[in-house]
Design a protein around this motif. Structure first.
Motif, mmCIF file in Angstrom:
data_model
loop_
_atom_site.group_PDB
_atom_site.id
_atom_site.type_symbol
_atom_site.label_atom_id
_atom_site.label_comp_id
_atom_site.label_asym_id
_atom_site.label_seq_id
_atom_site.Cartn_x
_atom_site.Cartn_y
_atom_site.Cartn_z
ATOM 1 N N LYS A 269 3.131 2.119 2.558
ATOM 2 C CA LYS A 269 3.316 2.650 3.910
ATOM 3 C C LYS A 269 4.344 1.795 4.652
ATOM 4 C CE LYS A 269 -1.254 4.552 4.068
ATOM 5 N NZ LYS A 269 -2.267 4.031 3.237
ATOM 6 N N THR B 15 0.826 -1.210 0.000
ATOM 7 C CA THR B 15 0.000 0.000 0.000
ATOM 8 C C THR B 15 0.854 1.252 0.000
ATOM 9 O OG1 THR B 15 -0.187 0.101 2.411
ATOM 10 C CG2 THR B 15 -1.882 -1.150 1.223
ATOM 11 N N HIS C 140 -6.582 2.096 2.266
ATOM 12 C CA HIS C 140 -5.910 2.352 0.986
ATOM 13 C C HIS C 140 -6.906 2.335 -0.165
ATOM 14 C CE1 HIS C 140 -2.831 2.235 -2.103
ATOM 15 N NE2 HIS C 140 -3.367 1.122 -2.585
ATOM 16 N N TYR C 141 -7.766 1.318 -0.190
ATOM 17 C CA TYR C 141 -8.768 1.242 -1.262
ATOM 18 C C TYR C 141 -9.794 2.361 -1.158
ATOM 19 C CZ TYR C 141 -7.182 -3.296 -3.012
ATOM 20 O OH TYR C 141 -6.451 -4.300 -3.584
ATOM 21 N N ASP C 142 -10.168 2.738 0.061
ATOM 22 C CA ASP C 142 -11.125 3.835 0.244
ATOM 23 C C ASP C 142 -10.549 5.159 -0.249
ATOM 24 O OD1 ASP C 142 -12.991 2.121 1.271
ATOM 25 O OD2 ASP C 142 -12.664 2.697 3.378
ATOM 26 N N SER C 143 -9.265 5.394 0.034
ATOM 27 C CA SER C 143 -8.648 6.640 -0.411
ATOM 28 C C SER C 143 -8.494 6.683 -1.930
ATOM 29 C CB SER C 143 -7.298 6.851 0.261
ATOM 30 O OG SER C 143 -6.361 5.901 -0.187
ATOM 31 N N LYS C 144 -8.306 5.518 -2.551
ATOM 32 C CA LYS C 144 -8.224 5.492 -4.018
ATOM 33 C C LYS C 144 -9.589 5.761 -4.638
ATOM 34 C CE LYS C 144 -5.650 2.581 -6.259
ATOM 35 N NZ LYS C 144 -5.013 1.354 -6.758
ATOM 36 N N LYS C 145 -10.666 5.314 -3.976
ATOM 37 C CA LYS C 145 -12.021 5.566 -4.498
ATOM 38 C C LYS C 145 -12.339 7.061 -4.458
ATOM 39 C CE LYS C 145 -14.650 1.397 -3.484
ATOM 40 N NZ LYS C 145 -15.730 0.858 -2.660
ATOM 41 N N ARG C 146 -11.977 7.710 -3.340
ATOM 42 C CA ARG C 146 -12.283 9.134 -3.175
ATOM 43 C C ARG C 146 -11.473 10.007 -4.106
ATOM 44 N NH1 ARG C 146 -10.810 10.280 2.395
ATOM 45 N NH2 ARG C 146 -10.542 8.072 2.805
ATOM 46 N N GLY C 147 -10.222 9.621 -4.332
ATOM 47 C CA GLY C 147 -9.315 10.491 -5.091
ATOM 48 C C GLY C 147 -9.386 10.216 -6.519
ATOM 49 N N LYS D 123 -7.980 -1.652 3.595
ATOM 50 C CA LYS D 123 -9.292 -1.052 3.357
ATOM 51 C C LYS D 123 -9.171 0.463 3.251
ATOM 52 C CE LYS D 123 -14.042 -0.757 5.001
ATOM 53 N NZ LYS D 123 -14.232 0.377 4.143
#
Length: 55
Positions: A19, A17, A48-55, A46
């Protein structure tokens, strides 16, 4: 794909991810006892995937 790594190699999943410090913490958690390391890895992946969805 990362969720499969969470089950088998939690520190590697966290490292993928991007980090590295969290991966080191996860390695320590996994070495102490496997379950906390796996849970921590699942939370990090999770996020990481959430931040990719938002951005």
């Amino acid at each position: 794909m990362l969720y499969i790594l969470v089950i088998f190699l939690p520190p590697l999943a966290v490292l993928f991810t991007g980090k590295p410090l969290k991966a080191l913490l996860n390695l320590i958690l996994t070495l102490i006892f496997y379950v906390p390391g796996a849970v921590h890895a699942a939370v990090v992946v999770k996020g990481h995937y959430d931040s990719k969805k938002r951005g």
